[in-house]
Write a protein that holds these residues in place. Structure first.
Motif, mmCIF file in Angstrom:
data_model
loop_
_atom_site.group_PDB
_atom_site.id
_atom_site.type_symbol
_atom_site.label_atom_id
_atom_site.label_comp_id
_atom_site.label_asym_id
_atom_site.label_seq_id
_atom_site.Cartn_x
_atom_site.Cartn_y
_atom_site.Cartn_z
ATOM 1 N N SER A 99 -7.561 6.540 -6.682
ATOM 2 C CA SER A 99 -6.815 5.256 -7.311
ATOM 3 C C SER A 99 -8.084 5.104 -8.634
ATOM 4 O O SER A 99 -9.270 4.359 -8.846
ATOM 5 C CB SER A 99 -6.815 4.165 -6.932
ATOM 6 N N LYS A 100 -7.404 4.684 -10.420
ATOM 7 C CA LYS A 100 -7.780 3.968 -11.172
ATOM 8 C C LYS A 100 -8.679 2.785 -10.925
ATOM 9 O O LYS A 100 -8.983 2.423 -10.730
ATOM 10 C CB LYS A 100 -6.561 3.877 -12.059
ATOM 11 N N GLU A 101 -7.772 1.383 -9.351
ATOM 12 C CA GLU A 101 -8.268 0.487 -9.176
ATOM 13 C C GLU A 101 -9.214 0.577 -8.513
ATOM 14 O O GLU A 101 -9.668 -0.227 -8.177
ATOM 15 C CB GLU A 101 -6.970 -0.707 -8.683
ATOM 16 N N LYS A 120 -12.198 -1.592 -9.061
ATOM 17 C CA LYS A 120 -11.744 -3.054 -9.284
ATOM 18 C C LYS A 120 -11.448 -3.776 -7.975
ATOM 19 O O LYS A 120 -11.905 -5.187 -7.702
ATOM 20 C CB LYS A 120 -10.689 -3.438 -10.512
ATOM 21 N N ASN A 136 -6.984 -2.366 -1.008
ATOM 22 C CA ASN A 136 -5.727 -2.578 -1.712
ATOM 23 C C ASN A 136 -4.904 -3.857 -1.666
ATOM 24 O O ASN A 136 -4.225 -5.035 -1.707
ATOM 25 C CB ASN A 136 -5.230 -1.833 -2.406
#
Ligand SMILES: Nc1ncnc2c1ncn2[C@@H]1O[C@H](COP(=O)(O)OP(=O)(O)OP(=O)(O)O)[C@@H](O)[C@H]1O
Ligand SMILES: [Mg+2]
Lengths: 574, 453
Positions: A438-440, A443, A511
């Protein structure tokens, strides 16, 4: 002729002695290696128990260094520190290991089906793959040439490992290769690491990842979980080949692996894990000199498979026992002791070992890339990390999974301390994770680590003034940190589902927790009370996520958002 | 002609020897007729360094004769060793005649081939709740007792020896007891115990007292383990081996190491202490295709109750868990003062559960552990903030911790609880807590067992 015997060290006068040569000691022809030459005398470390050796006993040199045998038959086998197959030793000497038993590492009787991939009159260079043997359903054992020339002949069919499968410029080539134990095998070109070794262990993959081709240090006091972690990695890491070295540890732990691995299935192929595993067992009660050699035997076998273009992972449990074997030999040689009695070259030896980890282009055609990942556990006396083996290891490894007595004591497993552990591969593997998970991820990971480190600070304060005196936001941080610890970091090695989490599942669980945190923070700022937030139904589903299908998390995220929406909606209406 | 050139501490350097091997047995004959035993620690040219088990006091370099035996130190064995008491060097000290040996076995033994081992996963019921319930012992396991001076480790070990049995299996049980440097009273306590219960018939005792030569202690555990191996793997018996006190053993090793002027490791103990201890502890186990086993309980007193001291530390690195005795519990008058929190049996999970003990065992154990840990935390909180600061739930946990200590940990020295009884007490204690606190227990287990009686 023997001049002196002191434990595993023998000093003898030998004709034509060369440094590093393999020798046969005494009537029983015990196996030894020359580790020092002084004038006419050779110091020999003997790989078997030396009791009964006498001054005047004969020592003969073989004229060649200690070699490992490489070829089909390695996979699924278990060897001692100098590659003697323990199954064969059992047949020859019974349940207890006797002395002076001559055994070959690889069977000469077994036949293998060789399938050529090169043909007559092809030009051959070292490293070129001549063909392969399907050694197990999981492993295609590549047969590589060691010499250059022209293929006069090559034929497929059933062969013993010492049978001629090809002729290169007049020289017969067999599947059996011999390689000096202590000599490193080279890659054509080393390259920067970029792909994570996926272990299925959440704290490792998500917080402190190791790259394929990287090196990691796992120190911890006794009972903190080093062996369990090493076993978990041997079971679940997405490597093609696993080399597990039980170096000076318990016999029963090897039995455990031997009984369990044939029944455990590789998550990718569904095949038994034993079909990709080589075991080296030189337990704590086996001769100490062979313990010293065991890590080199393991590394040579590992590099051999890497050269075929595989991702190989090597686990050494425990490198401290290897270092102690070094110290023991050094003491007997009356070398000048360094820190805590370890020889001054301890750091160099450790560095040389971990430097064998790496990723890059293999020698020869067809073009291929291989990697060797090394994970070494360290057993510091009293759990004190300032001791020389830990310190020297940390200088050369880029991952530190620090096992913590306090966590193990609370039965929080894996007991990797999230405050002081680190991985320097986060940047290297970032691109892979962004593309594949995931791009997240960076973060989410960052927020999680921040919450965990705030928790540590807040707990200090709470201990002095009580939890009630913390602000709502601070209490929310504690609440979230607890969820990260229990619902994400805690991972049982013994639960059939929990023991392995896919990367996607790991991300989804974390997440969800971070999403909750974001929503809750927002709700707090809108004046919702923390007690109300804690009552949200969807939170109760987070602990179940690790046992559930990875797609379950999506539904929970939606529920979380909806329920927070309802909550904040009510507040803003009032 | 061999000649003693130098005597220092427990060691002597001998000149003029020929054909002497490393680790060879030496008989040292005094002109009084007394015979001592030694072994070579180093041979070089015509010299040999000899460690004298009975000590060097009274030896001289002129009249003493040496006889090198061409073999290592051996223990003569036959079934008749059962019921006998030997010195730390394997000489009968019970007045009965010497053993007519069937076999002479080198006391160093040989390492068990790792592929020959069978995994220890048969539950041993010791009748002691803190062990059976929380830190289960298996046949073939090595599980030490970490104790402190003055704590009742001997009573606990004797209780285990008296009560240990394997459920649903025929018994062919023996006890081997190795004492290193313990007091006369302690040794008598064990011997008496074994006699009273008739266990002496199936026991073999090796006794080196505090007043006996210190260096002899280096041989004692090897004697005991050699006897244990013979009983287990030649005579197919299940052998419980108790070695006490390992701290004294390690001190003797340190003495020899110091006399040899070796580079000392931590706190003066030799760098090879780990390997040396492993050569003892790893002799425990089971072997495929053989019905006997060696279960090993080494006892050690931690200097200053310090678990990071090299002796407990290195022991913990080799054994499969540890049972830790706790001084505060002892002060409260609780026997056996086993602190379940730092204690651990690493083989527990493979030895319990359905078909071995009971299906609820693992979850009950985990829940008891978690609840007691929480209860102790609350106790600490109360010390800082006072009782007023405790929530009602905190108070329930406090009650749990008290009752857990009083009913589960505490038991009589002659109280032999079945595993069902231990589990029954466990459920009574867990019922103190509200259901929602019992997170480690699944509904089906809870419904089946919580209100069972
Ligand atoms: N991930 C885990 N899940 C559940 N239990 C665990 C886990 N990790 C460790 N344990 C528990 O901790 C015990 C000790 O772990 P382990 O044998 O790996 O310790 P170690 O660090 O290798 O100790 P030593 O240095 O003595 O070999 C295990 O037997 C098990 O009970
Ligand atoms: Mg371990």
């Amino acid at each position: 002729m023997i001049k002196k015997v002191a434990g595993p060290l023998v000093v003898a006068e030998i004709e034509n002695a060369k440094m590093g040569d393999l020798v046969r000691v005494g009537e029983k022809k015990l196996i030894g290696e020359i580790i020092e030459l002084k004038g006419d005398y050779a110091s020999i470390q003997v790989y078997e128990e030396t009791a009964g050796l006498k001054v005047g006993d004969i020592v003969e040199t073989t004229g060649a260094p200690l070699m490992v045998e490489l070829g089909p038959g390695l996979i699924s086998s278990i060897f001692d520190g100098i590659e003697r197959p323990l199954e064969t030793l059992l047949k020859k000497s019974g349940d207890f290991i006797g002395r002076g038993i001559d055994v070959l590492p690889l069977s000469r009787e077994k036949s293998w089906e060789f399938i050529p991939t090169m043909k007559k009159s092809d030009k051959v260079l070292p490293g070129d793959i001549l063909g392969y043997v399907q050694e197990t359903p999981l492993v295609k054992h590549m047969i590589m040439s060691e010499i250059s020339g022209t293929l006069d002949d090559i034929k497929g069919g059933s062969f013993h490992i010492d049978g001629t499968i090809a002729i290169v410029s007049g020289k017969a080539v067999t599947m059996l290769k011999k390689w000096p134990v202590r000599k490193r095998r080279q890659l054509a070109e080393k390259a920067p690491v970029k792909v994570p070794l996926v272990t299925g262990q959440r704290i490792i993959d998500s917080l402190f990842p190791i790259a394929k081709g990287g090196a990691a240090c796992v120190p911890g006091p006794f009972g903190a979980g080093k062996t369990v972690i090493q076993h978990q990695l041997a079971k679940w890491a997405d490597a093609d080949i696993i080399i597990f070295i039980g170096c000076g540890e318990r016999g029963n732990e090897m039995t455990d692996v031997l009984l369990e691995f044939p029944h455990l299935k590789d998550p990718k192929s569904g095949r038994p894990l034993m079909e990709r595993t080589v075991l080296i067992a030189n337990t704590s009660n086996m001769p100490i000199a062979a313990r010293e050699a065991s890590v080199y035997t393991g590394a040579a076998i590992a590099e051999y498979f890497r050269d075929m273009g595989y991702n190989v992972a090597l686990m050494a449990d425990s490198t401290s026992r290897w270092a102690e074997a070094l110290r023991e030999m050094s003491g007997r040689l009356e070398e000048m002791p360094g820190e805590e009695g370890y020889p001054a070259y301890l750091g160099t030896r450790l560095a040389e070992f971990y430097e064998r980890a790496g990723f890059g282009k293999c020698m020869g055609k067809p073009e291929r890339e291989g990697s060797l990942t090394i994970i070494g556990s360290v057993s510091p006396p009293g759990g004190d990390l300032s001791e020389p083996v830990v310190q020297n290891t940390l200088r050369v490894t880029k991952v530190f999974w620090g096992l913590d007595y306090a966590l193990a004591h609370k039965r929080h497993f894996p007991a990797i301390n999230w405050i002081n552990s680190y991985s320097l591969y986060n940047e290297s593997v970032k691109e892979y994770l962004l593309a594949n998970v995931s791009k997240e991820l960076p973060k989410v990971r960052g927020i999680a680590l921040e919450i965990l480190s705030k928790e540590a600070e807040l707990e200090e304060i709470a201990r002095l003034v009580g939890v009630e005196s913390l602000s709502s936001l601070e209490q929310l941080i504690l609440f979230t940190a607890k969820s990260i610890r229990e619902d994400f970091l805690y991972q049982s090695a013994f639960d059939p589902v929990d023991q392995y989490s896919s990367l996607r599942k790991q991300f989804k669980i974390l997440n969800s927790i971070i999403l909750f945190y974001g929503q809750a923070k927002n709700a707090l700022s809108m004046g919702v009370e923390l007690s109300k937030i804690k009552e949200i139904e969807a939170i109760k589903k987070i602990p179940v996520l690790k046992f559930a299908d990875e797609n379950k998390a999506d539904a929970i995220e939606t529920e979380l958002i909806d329920q927070f929406h309802a909550l904040t909606g009510r507040v803003s209406h009032e | 002609m061999s000649k003693i050139r130098e005597i220092a501490g427990p060691l002597m350097m001998v000149d003029g020897v020929k054909g002497v091997g490393y680790d060879e047995l030496v008989e040292i004959i005094l002109n009084t007729g007394e015979v001592r035993q030694g072994k070579t620690l180093l041979v070089e040219d015509d010299k040999a360094l000899v460690q004298v088990f009975e000590g060097t006091v009274g030896l001289d370099s002129k009249t003493v004769k040496l006889k090198f035996k061409g073999r290592g130190l051996e223990l003569p064995v036959s079934e008749d060793i059962l019921g006998r008491i030997f010195s730390g060097l394997g000489k009968p000290i019970d007045g009965a005649p010497a053993i007519i040996p069937k076999k002479q076995i080198d006391i160093n033994g040989n390492p068990i081939n790792p592929v020959a081992r069978d995994y220890p996963d048969d539950f041993i019921q010791t009748g002691i709740s803190t062990i059976d319930g929380l830190n289960t012992l298996s046949r073939g396991q090595k599980l030490p007792i970490f104790s402190g001076s003055g704590l009742p480790h001997s009573h606990l070990a004797a209780q285990v020896a008296r009560q240990a049995k394997v459920l649903k299996k025929e018994q062919n049980f023996a006890v081997v007891f190795g004492a290193m440097g313990i007091t006369y009273e302690e040794a008598e306590f064990f011997i008496d115990n074994f006699k009273k219960t008739g266990a002496i018939e199936t026991s073999v005792l090796f006794i080196n007292l505090a007043t006996d030569p210190a260096i002899e202690r280096i041989a004692t555990p090897r004697m005991a383990l050699t006897a244990a191996e013979y009983l287990a793997f030649d005579l197919n018996m299940h052998v419980l081996t108790i070695l006490t006190d390992m701290t004294n053993y390690c001190e003797s090793l340190r003495e020899v190491s110091a006399a040899r002027k070796e580079v000392p490791g931590r706190r003066g103990y030799p760098g090879y202490l780990y390997t040396d201890l492993a050569s003892l502890y790893e002799r425990a186990g089971r072997i495929k295709g053989r019905s006997g086993s060696i279960t090993l309980i080494p006892i050690l007193t931690m200097p200053d109750d310090d678990k990071t001291h090299p002796i407990p530390d290195l022991t913990g690195y080799i054994t499969e868990g540890q049972i830790i005795l706790d001084r505060p519990l002892e002060r409260k008058g609780i026997y056996p003062p086993v602190d379940p929190l730092p204690s651990l049996s690493r083989l527990r999970d493979k030895a319990i559960g359905e078909g071995k003990t009971r299906e609820d065992h693992a979850s009950v154990a985990n829940q008891l552990f978690a609840a007691y840990a929480r209860g102790k935390e609350v106790r600490e909180l109360m010390v800082i903030f006072g009782e007023a600061a405790l929530s009602p739930l905190d108070k329930t946990y406090l009650k749990f911790a008290d009752e857990f200590e009083g009913k589960f940990i505490r038991q009589g020295e002659y109280e032999n609880r079945t595993i069902e009884e231990t589990l029954k007490i466990s459920w009574q204690l867990l019922n103190i807590l509200p259901r929602e606190e019992l997170k480690r227990i699944k509904d089906e287990i809870f419904n089946k067992y919580a209100k069972a009686d």
